[in-house]
Each structure stands twice: as C-alpha cells, then as structure tokens.
Scaffold this motif. Structure first.
Motif, PDB file in Angstrom:
ATOM      1  N   GLY A 148       0.813  -1.206   0.000  1.00 26.68           N
ATOM      2  CA  GLY A 148       0.000   0.000   0.000  1.00 26.68           C
ATOM      3  C   GLY A 148       0.843   1.251   0.000  1.00 26.68           C
ATOM      4  N   ARG A 149       1.892   1.208   0.762  1.00 25.65           N
ATOM      5  CA  ARG A 149       2.801   2.332   0.839  1.00 25.65           C
ATOM      6  C   ARG A 149       3.491   2.598  -0.473  1.00 25.65           C
ATOM      7  N   ALA A 151       2.374   1.890  -3.452  1.00 26.44           N
ATOM      8  CA  ALA A 151       1.482   1.962  -4.611  1.00 26.44           C
ATOM      9  C   ALA A 151       1.698   3.198  -5.478  1.00 26.44           C
ATOM     10  N   ASN A 152       1.795   4.369  -4.875  1.00 23.22           N
ATOM     11  CA  ASN A 152       1.847   5.589  -5.673  1.00 23.22           C
ATOM     12  C   ASN A 152       3.223   6.241  -5.721  1.00 23.22           C
ATOM     13  N   GLU A 189      -9.554   1.576 -15.752  1.00 24.33           N
ATOM     14  CA  GLU A 189      -9.781   2.561 -14.691  1.00 24.33           C
ATOM     15  C   GLU A 189     -10.413   1.907 -13.460  1.00 24.33           C
ATOM     16  N   GLY A 190     -11.435   1.111 -13.709  1.00 28.67           N
ATOM     17  CA  GLY A 190     -12.105   0.444 -12.605  1.00 28.67           C
ATOM     18  C   GLY A 190     -11.178  -0.522 -11.884  1.00 28.67           C
ATOM     19  N   SER A 192      -7.946  -0.269 -11.653  1.00 29.00           N
ATOM     20  CA  SER A 192      -7.020   0.533 -10.849  1.00 29.00           C
ATOM     21  C   SER A 192      -7.681   1.010  -9.565  1.00 29.00           C
ATOM     22  N   ALA A 193      -8.937   1.417  -9.685  1.00 23.92           N
ATOM     23  CA  ALA A 193      -9.668   1.863  -8.505  1.00 23.92           C
ATOM     24  C   ALA A 193      -9.793   0.721  -7.495  1.00 23.92           C
ATOM     25  N   ALA A 196      -6.485   0.089  -5.788  1.00 21.25           N
ATOM     26  CA  ALA A 196      -6.197   1.158  -4.828  1.00 21.25           C
ATOM     27  C   ALA A 196      -6.997   0.956  -3.544  1.00 21.25           C
ATOM     28  N   ALA A 197      -8.255   0.599  -3.683  1.00 22.35           N
ATOM     29  CA  ALA A 197      -9.096   0.383  -2.505  1.00 22.35           C
ATOM     30  C   ALA A 197      -8.598  -0.810  -1.698  1.00 22.35           C
ATOM     31  N   LEU A 199      -5.577  -2.025  -1.506  1.00 17.42           N
ATOM     32  CA  LEU A 199      -4.348  -1.672  -0.788  1.00 17.42           C
ATOM     33  C   LEU A 199      -4.642  -0.732   0.373  1.00 17.42           C
ATOM     34  N   GLY A 200      -5.564   0.178   0.152  1.00 19.87           N
ATOM     35  CA  GLY A 200      -5.920   1.104   1.218  1.00 19.87           C
ATOM     36  C   GLY A 200      -6.480   0.387   2.426  1.00 19.87           C
ATOM     37  N   ALA A 203      -3.593  -1.557   4.180  1.00 23.86           N
ATOM     38  CA  ALA A 203      -2.554  -0.737   4.799  1.00 23.86           C
ATOM     39  C   ALA A 203      -2.876  -0.478   6.262  1.00 23.86           C
ATOM     40  N   LEU A 227     -16.317  -4.535  -0.045  1.00 21.89           N
ATOM     41  CA  LEU A 227     -15.483  -4.137  -1.181  1.00 21.89           C
ATOM     42  C   LEU A 227     -15.935  -4.833  -2.459  1.00 21.89           C
TER      43      LEU A 227
ATOM     44  N   ASN B 152      -0.949   5.954   2.310  1.00 21.78           N
ATOM     45  CA  ASN B 152      -0.901   4.756   3.135  1.00 21.78           C
ATOM     46  C   ASN B 152       0.313   4.689   4.050  1.00 21.78           C
ATOM     47  N   ALA B 197      -9.010   5.658  -4.879  1.00 20.14           N
ATOM     48  CA  ALA B 197      -9.023   5.684  -6.341  1.00 20.14           C
ATOM     49  C   ALA B 197      -8.672   7.073  -6.870  1.00 20.14           C
ATOM     50  N   PHE B 230     -18.544   5.045 -11.778  1.00 17.00           N
ATOM     51  CA  PHE B 230     -18.142   3.811 -11.095  1.00 17.00           C
ATOM     52  C   PHE B 230     -18.514   3.851  -9.613  1.00 17.00           C
TER      53      PHE B 230
END
Lengths: 242, 242
Positions: A148-149, A151-152, A189-190, A192-193, A196-197, A199-200, A203, A227, B152, B197, B230
DNA sequence: ATATTAATTGTACGTATGTATAAAAAATGT
DNA sequence: ACATTTTTTATACATACGTACAATTAATAT
C-alpha cells in the motif's frame, strides 16, 4: 529499534540467531544449511521495517539490528539495498501471483464458453490478498502495508510492474470480456480503482476507524465483502449505457 | 538535482532568487516585503521534491538547491524539516477544503429538505481535487502526487487527518443520509475506496497506461467521469438490500 | 588430519544528513 | 546619518548512511 524477534528464536537455535536465552552470537559457520532460514529472517525484518518506515526511512543497520545480525550480514546475503528490497517484494509476490492464477484458471474452466461473472473475478483477485493480510501471519500483514505504501511512488510502481503487471493484464482482459458493453479503458480505470481500494484497506492506517468513530478497527476480512459488492456494482455500471 | 526554477525567475528579480541571467545572489535583505514570495518558492520546490522522492528521500539541501537558496534559508523560514512538510501539505489543503465546503454548502442549499444525490456528493468531493491536479499548474500536480504517495504511510495518515478528516466526516454524514438503506460502516468503506481511487489517478504513475497498452496517458480529467459513474453505482449498491 | 568453504563479527571510509552558529549585507525606521 | 531589523551566505558539527575490507570461527570436503 529492537522489535520482537521471538519468531526467529523459535525457529533457530543458539548459534544461528540471537535468541532471548543465549549470549551474543559467535562468528562462524552455523550447523546445517541454515543460509536459507537466515535469509528468511532478514527478509521478515526488512519487510516489517520497510512497511513501517518506507524504503528511504529504513537503513540497513535497522534491518540488521531488527533481526540480531551485524550490518555486513545483510549485504552478504542480499547485496546492495535495492536488491534486498526487490527480494522482500518478490518473495510474496510470487506466492500471491500463483494464488491468483490458480483462481483465474479455475474460473475459466468452470465458465467454459461463457464469460466469468464479474463478481467472481473481483473476488479471485482481491480475495487472496485480503485473506493473507488478515490471517494471522504478521509477515503478510507487513507485506500488505508495504504494498500500500509503495502503490503511488516511483520505486513502487517500478517493482509492482515487475511482479504484478502480467497477471493484472490477464484479469483486465477477462473483465473486458465479461463487460462487453464497457469501454476497455474504463475497465482499466475500474481495475485501478479496485486495487487502490484493496491496498488502502490492507494498509490498516486506521483512517476508516477514525472517520466512522468506531471503537475497534474493522478487520480487512470484514471489509472484503463490502469491497466486492461495491466494486462489482461499479464495474457493471461501466457496461451499462450512459 | 537542479530542476527548472523558471517560474521563480519570472516572478522575482536579481537579488531575491537566483535567475538564469544574474550572477550568484548576495546576502542581504531583498527589496520589498519579499519574504512571503520566498516562502512560496521554497514550498513549491519542496512540494515537487517530496512528491518525487518522498519525505525521507528528500533532504533540506535538495530543497535549497532546488530553488537556488542556501541550506539555512529553509530552516530560517520554516524551522525543522517536519514543519516544512506540514507547511507544504497545509498550504493547498486549506484551499481544497474551502472548495469542497463551498460545494457541499451549495448542494445542501439546493437540496433543501431533500437528500443530496449521491452522484453530486461524489462529484463535489472528487471534482476539485482532480480538476486542480489536471489544470495546468505543476504545483497542484505535484501536490496531488504527493498526497497519493502519503496516503498509506503513517506520517501521511497523521497529516491527512489533521487537514482533511473534518471535511471528510461531513461528506460521510451526508452520504449516509443519502444512502439510508446502507450500513454506516459500509459507507465509510466506500468513501475510503473512493479517496484511494482518486489519489491513485492523480498520482499519475503511468500504470493504467501500461496495463491498457495505450500510447498516451489518459488525463485525470478524462478519468473523472468514469470515476464518478463507477463509484456512484458502488455506493448505491451498498444501499440496496443484499 | 588438513585444507577449503560458508557465515559471521568487527572496523573503517567517504559522504550525506539535520541543525546550529557566526558573519554579512541590504532595506527600513528614526 | 545612523541604528535596527530582516534575510541571506558561509561554515561547522555530531551523527547516520551505504558499502567495503579484514579477521575469525565453524562446518564440510578430501
């Protein structure tokens, strides 16, 4: 600095790792081919520290003292810092990828000529990760927090690409097949969303708990079904005509 | 190390910041009450570097050379490193919070006794951030990337709580009102997923592009409507009976 | 037995880090 | 005109970093 190394002392005896009851370790070749186990212990400590403090916030000295070894032992087993990091990420990435591919293969077999239900695809991608992150083993919990950390961040994106993109592409292809009406780019896109969720949640930052004012945190497992429901509906909305 | 400082030299003249055509700056009090502008320039450089390399990966020296100042000037204006970081996050956080609160107030006024449509709540929370992150200004782009990076991590969670949790709670309350059938905790879960996201999109890691095999990256603005569609469907599914 | 290999300890090196101090110079106030 | 304040440059310091080298010990191979 010196966190619990109890699991280390449970596995290894006197001259391999610093245990609670033994004195400081002496140099020399330990009994048996213990190199692999030492490597695992180093990876466990590095995993925990990288998750807690990030890549740049973790020094090799931290890792060494985190598992009761001298500084140079880390370099001896893993070379430079980036290689250690790669080994940390790669170790469980391979397990996770195997679990997902097995689930995907099973779904494909079961579906036959039909498309795989979206909900099933989501479950089989997200499920193994969330289950691992919430099922006891602190190693997996640390790993999930670390992912999670990462990810971005640039370094994270690079290493995630290395270990996870191939399987992700397979899932996306299958999702696009199951969502015939949707724009392929919207499906990405979905996806990726969704990641992200996922991992969030894993975390475990405590933010949802703080935002809801709950006393106890919800476990990732509790969050899992919500989820899946949430993202299944999201994906299906992408296939529906606007 | 030495990135573009063109915007700095455009704003300030000779003795305030190191410009392309002038020699090295001399010590002394610059003309006019330029302190505020110097602070802004430091924040811009720090923002970019924190976004690119993270908190621990960025040194105060990097920030100083990134805006053509000496090391101590950073400390002079912002004190210790953590305070600089706080200032970087806080500066735009206050702007973003104002935009969201204005949008929320407008929606409340418009709805009157009715509940606010879920889609509208999502748009008014996510919209300002995505618009800022994609509308020209590289400062906002860096800021958005930084927030994604922080999401995160412990330090990030702490500072996000400081600047963003209050408004987030208001949005969640409103969402829970609009989704009467849903479990309140599930709504928090959905909100967290939505934020994750949003940050993932604005971090602009290039992963969606890589996963879809596109030549050019999709801009955050292009992604915005997909994101809203979404997540609106996701929230509504939480309200529907299982 | 002896030599070789494996795994560790201990130490050292050059560099980078956050912060502090001292000095200097330009603008402002009186 | 002169003193004060503000903002900068310059330098210094103690510590921490990643990596490398040398020495040491235990297990294994011959």
């Amino acid at each position: 600095m010196s966190h619990d190394i109890s699991h280390a002392s449970l596995i290894l005896d006197t001259n391999t790792k610093q245990s609670a009851d033994a004195g400081p370790r002496k140099p020399g070749r330990p009994k048996g081919g213990r190199s692999d186990q030492t490597r695992e212990i180093i990876l466990d400590a590095a995993e925990r520290l990288f998750a807690d403090r990030g890549y740049d916030g973790t020094s090799i000295r931290d890792v060494a003292s985190g598992c009761g070894l001298q500084i140079h032992s880390i370099g001896y087993h893993f070379g430079p810092k980036e290689s250690l990091f790669d080994a940390v990420v790669g170790r469980r990435a391979e397990i996770m990828t195997r679990l997902r591919r097995e689930a995907l293969d099973a779904s494909r077999k079961k579906a036959g000529a039909q498309t795989i239900p979206v909900r099933e695809l989501i479950r089989s991608y997200v499920g193994p990760f969330i289950k691992s992150a919430s099922h006891g083993d602190p190693g997996w919990r640390n790993y999930a927090a670390l992912m999670g950390r990462l990810a971005n961040s640039p370094l994270g994106t690079e290493i995630i690409a290395k270990y996870y993109d191939d399987t992700a592409r397979d899932y996306i292809t299958e999702l696009q097949r199951s969502l015939a009406g949707a724009e392929p780019e919207d499906v990405v896109e979905g996806f990726s969303a969704m990641v992200a969720a996922m991992l969030g949640i894993c975390a475990a930052t405590g933010r949802p708990q703080r935002l809801s004012g709950r006393a106890a945190p919800r476990t990732p497992e509790d969050s899992s079904e919500t989820l899946v429901r949430f993202h299944t509906a999201g994906f299906l909305a992408l296939a529906a005509l606007p």
